[in-house]
Design a protein around this motif. Structure first.
Motif, PDB file in Angstrom:
ATOM      1  N   TYR A  96     -22.029 -26.100 -44.668  1.00 48.93           N
ATOM      2  CA  TYR A  96     -23.290 -26.813 -44.542  1.00 48.93           C
ATOM      3  C   TYR A  96     -24.418 -25.794 -44.493  1.00 48.93           C
ATOM      4  O   TYR A  96     -24.194 -24.595 -44.320  1.00 48.93           O
ATOM      5  CB  TYR A  96     -23.310 -27.708 -43.294  1.00 48.93           C
ATOM      6  N   ASP A  97     -25.635 -26.278 -44.640  1.00 58.48           N
ATOM      7  CA  ASP A  97     -26.821 -25.426 -44.649  1.00 58.48           C
ATOM      8  C   ASP A  97     -27.342 -25.298 -43.214  1.00 58.48           C
ATOM      9  O   ASP A  97     -28.086 -26.164 -42.734  1.00 58.48           O
ATOM     10  CB  ASP A  97     -27.882 -26.030 -45.571  1.00 58.48           C
ATOM     11  N   ARG A  98     -26.942 -24.234 -42.532  1.00 48.70           N
ATOM     12  CA  ARG A  98     -27.324 -24.075 -41.126  1.00 48.70           C
ATOM     13  C   ARG A  98     -28.834 -23.956 -40.965  1.00 48.70           C
ATOM     14  O   ARG A  98     -29.417 -24.515 -40.032  1.00 48.70           O
ATOM     15  CB  ARG A  98     -26.640 -22.853 -40.519  1.00 48.70           C
ATOM     16  N   GLU A  99     -29.486 -23.228 -41.868  1.00 46.50           N
ATOM     17  CA  GLU A  99     -30.929 -23.061 -41.743  1.00 46.50           C
ATOM     18  C   GLU A  99     -31.655 -24.399 -41.874  1.00 46.50           C
ATOM     19  O   GLU A  99     -32.660 -24.643 -41.195  1.00 46.50           O
ATOM     20  CB  GLU A  99     -31.444 -22.056 -42.783  1.00 46.50           C
ATOM     21  N   ALA A 100     -31.141 -25.270 -42.734  1.00 46.07           N
ATOM     22  CA  ALA A 100     -31.747 -26.594 -42.866  1.00 46.07           C
ATOM     23  C   ALA A 100     -31.580 -27.396 -41.579  1.00 46.07           C
ATOM     24  O   ALA A 100     -32.503 -28.072 -41.130  1.00 46.07           O
ATOM     25  CB  ALA A 100     -31.127 -27.349 -44.047  1.00 46.07           C
ATOM     26  N   VAL A 101     -30.386 -27.315 -40.979  1.00 47.30           N
ATOM     27  CA  VAL A 101     -30.145 -28.018 -39.718  1.00 47.30           C
ATOM     28  C   VAL A 101     -31.119 -27.534 -38.644  1.00 47.30           C
ATOM     29  O   VAL A 101     -31.712 -28.336 -37.906  1.00 47.30           O
ATOM     30  CB  VAL A 101     -28.690 -27.819 -39.258  1.00 47.30           C
ATOM     31  N   LEU A 102     -31.299 -26.231 -38.546  1.00 48.91           N
ATOM     32  CA  LEU A 102     -32.172 -25.696 -37.506  1.00 48.91           C
ATOM     33  C   LEU A 102     -33.626 -26.078 -37.748  1.00 48.91           C
ATOM     34  O   LEU A 102     -34.353 -26.425 -36.806  1.00 48.91           O
ATOM     35  CB  LEU A 102     -32.019 -24.174 -37.423  1.00 48.91           C
ATOM     36  N   PHE A 103     -34.061 -26.041 -38.999  1.00 51.05           N
ATOM     37  CA  PHE A 103     -35.429 -26.470 -39.295  1.00 51.05           C
ATOM     38  C   PHE A 103     -35.584 -27.958 -38.998  1.00 51.05           C
ATOM     39  O   PHE A 103     -36.602 -28.391 -38.429  1.00 51.05           O
ATOM     40  CB  PHE A 103     -35.781 -26.183 -40.758  1.00 51.05           C
ATOM     41  N   GLY A 104     -34.582 -28.734 -39.371  1.00 51.08           N
ATOM     42  CA  GLY A 104     -34.637 -30.160 -39.106  1.00 51.08           C
ATOM     43  C   GLY A 104     -34.716 -30.474 -37.622  1.00 51.08           C
ATOM     44  O   GLY A 104     -35.483 -31.346 -37.193  1.00 51.08           O
ATOM     45  N   ALA A 105     -33.930 -29.757 -36.827  1.00 51.46           N
ATOM     46  CA  ALA A 105     -33.966 -29.957 -35.375  1.00 51.46           C
ATOM     47  C   ALA A 105     -35.334 -29.596 -34.809  1.00 51.46           C
ATOM     48  O   ALA A 105     -35.840 -30.254 -33.891  1.00 51.46           O
ATOM     49  CB  ALA A 105     -32.879 -29.122 -34.710  1.00 51.46           C
TER      50      ALA A 105
ATOM     51  N   THR B  90     -25.494 -36.743 -44.784  1.00 48.65           N
ATOM     52  CA  THR B  90     -24.824 -35.468 -44.999  1.00 48.65           C
ATOM     53  C   THR B  90     -24.393 -34.862 -43.662  1.00 48.65           C
ATOM     54  O   THR B  90     -24.808 -35.322 -42.595  1.00 48.65           O
ATOM     55  CB  THR B  90     -25.766 -34.477 -45.704  1.00 48.65           C
ATOM     56  N   VAL B  91     -23.587 -33.819 -43.752  1.00 47.34           N
ATOM     57  CA  VAL B  91     -23.208 -33.092 -42.534  1.00 47.34           C
ATOM     58  C   VAL B  91     -24.452 -32.594 -41.818  1.00 47.34           C
ATOM     59  O   VAL B  91     -24.554 -32.663 -40.584  1.00 47.34           O
ATOM     60  CB  VAL B  91     -22.282 -31.908 -42.862  1.00 47.34           C
ATOM     61  N   GLU B  92     -25.401 -32.089 -42.582  1.00 42.80           N
ATOM     62  CA  GLU B  92     -26.633 -31.580 -41.986  1.00 42.80           C
ATOM     63  C   GLU B  92     -27.362 -32.681 -41.209  1.00 42.80           C
ATOM     64  O   GLU B  92     -27.827 -32.458 -40.092  1.00 42.80           O
ATOM     65  CB  GLU B  92     -27.553 -31.017 -43.072  1.00 42.80           C
ATOM     66  N   ASP B  93     -27.461 -33.868 -41.804  1.00 45.68           N
ATOM     67  CA  ASP B  93     -28.111 -34.986 -41.112  1.00 45.68           C
ATOM     68  C   ASP B  93     -27.400 -35.306 -39.802  1.00 45.68           C
ATOM     69  O   ASP B  93     -28.047 -35.527 -38.770  1.00 45.68           O
ATOM     70  CB  ASP B  93     -28.104 -36.239 -42.000  1.00 45.68           C
ATOM     71  N   LEU B  94     -26.070 -35.327 -39.845  1.00 43.86           N
ATOM     72  CA  LEU B  94     -25.291 -35.651 -38.648  1.00 43.86           C
ATOM     73  C   LEU B  94     -25.517 -34.625 -37.546  1.00 43.86           C
ATOM     74  O   LEU B  94     -25.626 -34.983 -36.367  1.00 43.86           O
ATOM     75  CB  LEU B  94     -23.807 -35.729 -38.994  1.00 43.86           C
TER      76      LEU B  94
END
Length: 203
Positions: free
Chosen positions: A65-74, A128-132
């Protein structure tokens, strides 16, 4: 001019120790004159997402998964509350689409802006995994457990690890239990910071 209170909550050493918000997010919050309470919330969820993703990488290195996207999203998921400040202290969903539009207006890429509108809709067919993971961080930062959401994450963990669902459940439960242990301190950090003041009437 950026308020001292906003600058302090985004980057200064905190109790509990929380990672500073990323510079790009700080710049957005400054531009939008975000309430310190919102910045405190975003910082708490961002730090939780950092810890969550690090734990998952230790236990499930094959999870892609895109960890940087998850962190920005959070760090930006509730940014729409700059436009709907009543939702900082009460219920409401208007901030979700508003946040997405706001981020796109400020040149944030689609794959990063989307979390503003998806963080509360983890049952959508295209999730997506990132959304979850953004949704999970937005719950567990305050110690809230959501079985349906966790089961969706477990499905991804079993598919990449070969574990049985009960094994993945135990691992995720341990990770989330560890994160939830600091929930009261994070909630206290958020509460220490001010909500927006009343809007002045127009002349």
């Amino acid at each position: 001019m950026v308020s001292a209170a906003l600058n302090h909550v985004m980057t200064d050493p905190s109790e509990p120790p929380l990672r500073p918000l990323p510079p790009r997010v700080c710049a957005l919050l400054e531009t939008l004159a975000a309430a310190p309470r919102l910045a405190a919330h975003l910082r708490a969820v961002y730090d939780t997402a950092c810890e969550l993703t690090l734990a998952l990488e230790r236990h499930y290195p094959a999870l892609s998964y895109d960890r940087e996207a998850v962190l920005f999203g959070a760090a930006t998921h509730d940014i729409g509350k700059t436009m709907h400040p009543a939702e900082l202290s009460g219920p409401g969903t208007a901030h979700e689409c508003a946040g997405y539009e706001l981020l796109r207006k400020h040149a944030v890429e689609e794959h990063l802006a989307r979390f503003a509108r998806t963080h509360a809709t983890w049952t959508a067919p295209d999730v997506t995994v990132e959304d979850l993971l953004v949704s999970l961080a937005d719950k567990i930062w305050k110690g809230k457990r959501v079985t349906e959401l966790e089961q969706l994450v477990i499905g991804h963990l079993t598919s990449v690890s070969g574990q049985q669902p009960w094994e993945a459940f135990l691992t995720l439960d341990d990770i989330l239990g560890h994160l939830a242990a600091d929930a009261d301190a994070r909630l206290a950090f958020q509460t220490r910071h001010a909500l927006p003041g009343p809007r002045l009437p127009l002349d």
